[in-house]
Design an enzyme around this catalytic site. Structure first.
Site, short mmCIF file in Angstrom:
data_model
loop_
_atom_site.label_atom_id
_atom_site.label_comp_id
_atom_site.label_asym_id
_atom_site.label_seq_id
_atom_site.Cartn_x
_atom_site.Cartn_y
_atom_site.Cartn_z
N SER A 71 -13.50 5.73 -26.37
CA SER A 71 -14.70 5.39 -27.13
C SER A 71 -14.55 4.01 -27.75
O SER A 71 -13.44 3.55 -28.03
CB SER A 71 -14.92 6.40 -28.25
OG SER A 71 -13.95 6.23 -29.28
N ASP A 72 -15.69 3.33 -27.96
CA ASP A 72 -15.65 2.21 -28.89
C ASP A 72 -15.31 2.79 -30.25
O ASP A 72 -15.53 3.98 -30.52
CB ASP A 72 -17.00 1.49 -28.92
CG ASP A 72 -16.87 0.04 -29.38
OD1 ASP A 72 -15.84 -0.30 -30.01
OD2 ASP A 72 -17.78 -0.75 -29.12
N TRP A 73 -14.76 1.96 -31.12
CA TRP A 73 -14.18 2.46 -32.37
C TRP A 73 -15.25 3.09 -33.26
O TRP A 73 -16.23 2.44 -33.62
CB TRP A 73 -13.46 1.31 -33.07
CG TRP A 73 -11.99 1.23 -32.74
CD1 TRP A 73 -10.97 1.05 -33.64
CD2 TRP A 73 -11.34 1.32 -31.45
NE1 TRP A 73 -9.76 1.03 -32.99
CE2 TRP A 73 -9.95 1.19 -31.65
CE3 TRP A 73 -11.82 1.52 -30.16
CZ2 TRP A 73 -9.03 1.26 -30.62
CZ3 TRP A 73 -10.90 1.58 -29.11
CH2 TRP A 73 -9.53 1.44 -29.34
#
Length: 827
Positions: free
Chosen positions: A250-252
C-alpha cells in the site's frame, strides 16, 4: 544501434539466460514454500504489516531478515530523514524522461541500487509512472511524461537497472493517481478504454519487459473501488492477465479495511506497527471472514521478494554478481545535461568565448535541485548555476544580480543557519541531539537520535545561530502542529499552540508555514535562534512522527529596485543569463497547482532584461510546465527541470558548449488557458476523466490548439537531415546525417496515424524512438520495432485488445510537429 533486432548468437545467449533464470526461480520457490509451511497464522499475519515506518518484521526461525524499504525516485533516502546520511540526488523524473533514453534510465537505476545497498535498503519505493493528465498536477515532476509509451520505456529502463543491482522496485501509484487534490478520498471515474490505453499502459509495459518485484497501490479510488481493495485491477488484471508475480504494498496509510484489502490483493499494509493487518488479519481468518489460503498467497509473495533480494536464508538472490560501481555525481551531471531542453535559440547558445555574462535570478544563487515531498533527499553537496558558471568562465567574465526572488513566502531555514536538535525529557534532561541543517525536522517511527525514545521524549529544540546575508527585517515562522516557543536574539516572539483546519493526516508535512516574528538583523553578525516544540503524537496518527520546521524569509526588497539593478547588469554584459524558478509552494507532493505562472516578479524581470540586452538567455528551473509569456522576446530558452545536485555544473557544460543540450520535451508546454485538460478538483468526491483517451498532445491536436512548445521538441547545437525511411514488417529503419559542424545526438521519433481519420482515436501517437550519435558529415542508420499495441485499441464491449486493421502512416520526426520523412504500413 537502438532498436536493432538480435543476431542468432545474441538470441541463443538470451534463450540460455532465460533457461538459467527459470531454474534459479524454481530453486528460490522451493525455499519460499518450505519457509511458508513453517509459519503459523499469527506470524504470517504479522509479516504482512510493517513493524515500523520503513520495514517488515524479521522471522529468524525461518531465516528471514527484516525487509527495508525507502523512498526514491531521484535518490535513496534510507530509513532516516536526515542530512547526517546524505544521498546522491539525481535530476527529477521529468528530466530523466526528457533524455528519451531507456539505457540512461537503466544506468540511473543501477546507481540507485548501489545507493540502496549502501544504506541497507532492499526495496526502492519507485518509479512513479502516473501520467501528466493535466499540467496542474502538483507532483508531475515525480512522474515521467504525458505519453504512456514513453513512460513505459523509461520506467522499464529504470526498473531493470535497479533490479540488476539486486534491489527491488515498487512501480507506483497503481493506478490513476494523477493529481493531489483529495488524493486520499477521490473517486477517479476513468472510462475503460482510457484506463487501458493510457493509465494502465505504462504499468503493463514495465511488468512485461522489466518484471518488477513490487507494485505500490494508490490512495485514490477508481470507478467506485479504493485501489487497496481493487480485486479486478490487482488480482484479475495485474496478476491474472499480465502475470505479475511480485508483492503489492500500500501507499503509506492507504489501507482501510482488513478483509477488503487482503481479498483485493494487497499483500503488505504500511506503515506499522498499527495497520489493518497483523492481529486484525489473524482475527479475521479465525472469524471466517477470509481464508488462510488468501493470507498464504500474500505471504508467499513477500517471501519471494525476500528470496530475490537475498533476505531469506537458503535462497540464492537473483543478483550474485553486482554491476560495476557507478560514479554518482558524474552520472547526475550527465543526466542533467542530457535532459536540458533547448526550446528556443536565436544564435545565443553556446556562449561565445571571451564574452562577458550577467547571471541574474535568485535561483541562480540558491538552486532548486529537487521537488518537495517524499521525493526529498539530502545530497552531500549541490552545485548552483552561480557556482557552476563561476568555475567554468574566466575570472572577471561573470557578474551576478538577484533580479527577482520567487520565494514570496517563508521557506525552510537554509543559508546562514547552523542548527542542531536537542531532545529533552519532561524534567529538562537532555536525552540526545541530532543535526538539522535546513531547519526541517522529520523523525518517523523509531528514527530518533541515539539515546532518545518516544516514551521519554517531551520537547525538541532547534537551536543554534543565524548569520544573515542581508541586513533588514527578517521574517521567522513555524511549519507544524502543536505547542511551540520561538526565540530570536534573546527575545521570545511566540509561545503558543499552532493548529490546522484540515483533516489531512499529512498536514504537518505539506502544510504552509505560519509567520510568527519579524526581526531587524544586520548582515554578517551571528544571532542566537531557538524553536522549541512540545512533542505530542495524537492517538489517531497511523505512525509516530516528530516533524516541524523553522521557516525564514530574507528581507523583501522593492521588486522595482531589484529589477533595475538586474537591468543595469544586463546592459553592461555581452549576454544576460536569467534563471527563473518555481518554489516548493508551487510544485510539491500534497497539493495541485492553481496556475502555471512563475511566482513573484520573475516575468517582469525577464521582460525588462530582454529589453535591455538582445542576447538574453532564460533558464527555466521547474519540474513541470510553466507559462513563458516572454519567450519570443529572448534569444534562447533552456529548460533545466529540477536538475539534481550537479545541476549548476551541467548547466555550465551546456551554456559554454562543452556539451550540447540533449533533451526533448516529454510533455507539451503551453498556457493554462489553452490547455485542453485542466480539471483536477473533484466534485462531490468524484473526478470524471471526461476527456477519455485525449490527454497531452492527443488532446491539443484534437482541440486544434497550438502550444508554446510541442511534445518531443528540443534543439541541439548541430543540424540533421533525415535521408531515408523503409519498413520491413513492423520494423522501421531510418537513416540520418549530421550536417552540422560538431558531434551531436538526435532523438528520432516515430509517430503512427491512421490513413483514414477516426474521431474516436488520436490523430497520431508515439510508437517508437531511438537515439543516434554522429560526427559532422557522418550518416547513421537505426531500426526500431514498432509494438503490436501501437495498432490496437481496447474494445469496451468484448473487453479485449482489438487489432485495428488498415493502412497507417509512419512519420520519422524531430518532434510531434516536425516530421521529416514518412511512409506507410498495412496491418
Amino acid at each position: 544501434m537502438a532498436g536493432t533486432r538480435p543476431t542468432p548468437v545474441d538470441q541463443a545467449q538470451a534463450d540460455q539466460a532465460q533457461a538459467d533464470r527459470t531454474a534459479a526461480d524454481r530453486a528460490r520457490e522451493a525455499v519460499v514454500e518450505a519457509a511458508l509451511a513453517a509459519l503459523d497464522l499469527d506470524t504470517k499475519a504479522r509479516l504482512l504489516a510493517g513493524q515500523d515506518v520503513w520495514s517488515l518484521p524479521a522471522v529468524p526461525e525461518i531465516g528471514l531478515k527484516s525487509l527495508v524499504m525507502s523512498d526514491g525516485p531521484i535518490g535513496v533516502r534510507g530509513v532516516r530523514w536526515t542530512a547526517d546520511d546524505p544521498s546522491v540526488a539525481l535530476p527529477s523524473p521529468t528530466a530523466l524522461a526528457a533524455a528519451w533514453d531507456p539505457a540512461l534510465a537503466r544506468r540511473a537505476g543501477r546507481l540507485l541500487a548501489q545507493e540502496a545497498r549502501r544504506k541497507g535498503v532492499h526495496v526502492l519505493l519507485a518509479p512513479t509512472v502516473n501520467l501528466h493528465r493535466s499540467p496542474l498536477g502538483g507532483r508531475h515532476f515525480e512522474a515521467y511524461s504525458e505519453d504512456p509509451y514513453l513512460t513505459g520505456r523509461i520506467g522499464t529502463g529504470y526498473v531493470t537497472g535497479v533490479q540488476e543491482g539486486g534491489v527491488g522496485t515498487t512501480v507506483k501509484h497503481f493506478v490513476a493517481n494523477d493529481a493531489e487534490t483529495d488524493r486520499f478520498t477521490v473517486d477517479n471515474l476513468v472510462p475503460p478504454r482510457a484506463l487501458r490505453e493510457l493509465y494502465l499502459a505504462p504499468f503493463e509495459a514495465i511488468v512485461e519487459n522489466a518484471r518488477p518485484w513490487g507494485i505500490m497501490t494508490a490512495y485514490n479510488t477508481v470507478n467506485g473501488t479504493t485501489m487497496t481493495e481493487h480485486h479486478h485491477l490487482v488480482n484479475e488484471v495485474l496478476r491474472g492477465e499480465w502475470g505479475f508475480d511480485g508483492f503489492n504494498v500500500s501507499d503509506w496509510t492507504a489501507a482501510r479495511s482488513t478483509v477488503g484489502a487482503v481479498e483485493g490483493g494487497l499483500d503488505v499494509a504500511m506503515p506499522g506497527p498499527t495497520t489493518v493487518y497483523g492481529p486484525a488479519l489473524a482475527a479475521a481468518v479465525r472469524a471466517g471472514e477470509t481464508d488462510e489460503a488468501t493470507v498464504d498467497e500474500a505471504v508467499r509473495r513477500v517471501l519471494r521478494l525476500a528470496a530475490r533480494v537475498g533476505a531469506l536464508e537458503g535462497a540464492e538472490p537473483v543478483v550474485t554478481d553486482l554491476p560495476e560501481a557507478v560514479d554518482g555525481p558524474e552520472l547526475a551531471r550527465e543526466i542533467a545535461r542530457r535532459s536540458f531542453v533547448l526550446v528556443r535559440n536565436e544564435g545565443a547558445l553556446p556562449l561565445p568565448a571571451g564574452r562577458s555574462v550577467a547571471l541574474i535570478g535568485a535561483a541562480a544563487r540558491d538552486a532548486r535541485v529537487l521537488g518537495g515531498g517524499s521525493a526529498t533527499v539530502f545530497p552531500a553537496r549541490t552545485v548552483s548555476p552561480l557556482e557552476g558558471l563561476t568555475a567554468a568562465l574566466p575570472e572577471g567574465a561573470l557578474t551576478y544580480a538577484l533580479g527577482a526572488d520567487p520565494n514570496q513566502e517563508l521557506a525552510p531555514a537554509g543559508k546562514g543557519f547552523e542548527l542542531r536538535a536537542v531532545c529533552r525529557d519532561a524534567g529538562g534532561t537532555v536525552l540526545g541531539t541530532g543535526s538539522a541543517p535546513s531547519g526541517h525536522l522529520q523523525w518517523m517511527g523509531d528514527d530518533l537520535p541515539d539515546g532518545v525514545t518516544h516514551d521519554r521524549l517531551h520537547t525538541v529544540e532547534l537551536t543554534g545561530t543565524f548569520t544573515p546575508r542581508e541586513s533588514g527585517p527578517h521574517t521567522f515562522g513555524i511549519k507544524g502542529m502543536g505547542a511551540f516557543t520561538l526565540t530570536v536574539d534573546g527575545t521570545e516572539y511566540f509561545d503558543g499552540v499552532q493548529g490546522t483546519d484540515t483533516d489531512d493526516p499529512f498536514a504537518a508535512f505539506f502544510g504552509d508555514p505560519v509567520e510568527r516574528a519579524t526581526v531587524e538583523l544586520t548582515a554578517g553578525r551571528p544571532y542566537e535562534v531557538s524553536l522549541r516544540h512540545v512533542v505530542v503524537v495524537p492517538d489517531d496518527m497511523p505512525m509516530r512522527v516528530v516533524t516541524f520546521t523553522l521557516a525564514h524569509q530574507e528581507p523583501v526588497r522593492d521588486p522595482a529596485e531589484l529589477i533595475a539593478e538586474a537591468v543595469e547588469a544586463a546592459r553592461a554584459a555581452d549576454t544576460a543569463v536569467v534563471v527563473v524558478a518555481t518554489t516548493e509552494r508551487v510544485e510539491s507532493e500534497g497539493f495541485d497547482r492553481t496556475d502555471l505562472r512563475l511566482p513573484g516578479h520573475q516575468d517582469d524581470l525577464v521582460h525588462a532584461v530582454a529589453a535591455a540586452n538582445p542576447n538574453t538567455v532564460v533558464v527555466v528551473n521547474s519540474g513541470s510546465p510553466v507559462e513563458l509569456p516572454w519567450r519570443d522576446e529572448v534569444a534562447a530558452v533552456l529548460l533545466s527541470w529540477f536538475p539534481g545536485q550537479e545541476g549548476g555544473a551541467a548547466l555550465a557544460d551546456v551554456l559554454t558548449g562543452a556539451h550540447e543540450p540533449g533533451g526533448r520535451l516529454p510533455t507539451t508546454w503551453g498556457s493554462l488557458d489553452s490547455a485542453p485538460v485542466t480539471q483536477v478538483t473533484p466534485e462531490n468526491g468524484q473526478l470524471p476523466y471526461t476527456e477519455g483517451v485525449f490527454i497531452g498532445y492527443r488532446a491539443w491536436e484534437k482541440e486544434g490548439r497550438t502550444p508554446a512548445y510541442p511534445f518531443g521538441h528540443g534543439l541541439g547545437y548541430t543540424d540533421w537531415t533525415y535521408d531515408a525511411i523503409e519498413v520491413t514488417g513492423t520494423a522501421v529503419t531510418v537513416r540520418v546525417t549530421n550536417t552540422g559542424s560538431r558531434t551531436g545526438r538526435e532523438t528520432i521519433q516515430l509517430y503512427v496515424s491512421p490513413s483514414t481519420p477516426d474521431p474516436e482515436r488520436p490523430a497520431r501517437w508515439l510508437a517508437g524512438f531511438a537515439n543516434v550519435e554522429a560526427a559532422p558529415g557522418e550518416s547513421v542508420r537505426t531500426t526500431v520495432d514498432l509494438p503490436a499495441r501501437a495498432f490496437e485499441t481496447w474494445d469496451e464491449e468484448s473487453r479485449t485488445w482489438t487489432p485495428m486493421k488498415g493502412t497507417y502512416e509512419i512519420k520519422a520526426s524531430h518532434s510531434l510537429t516536425d516530421p521529416r520523412l514518412k511512409t506507410t504500413i498495412t496491418i
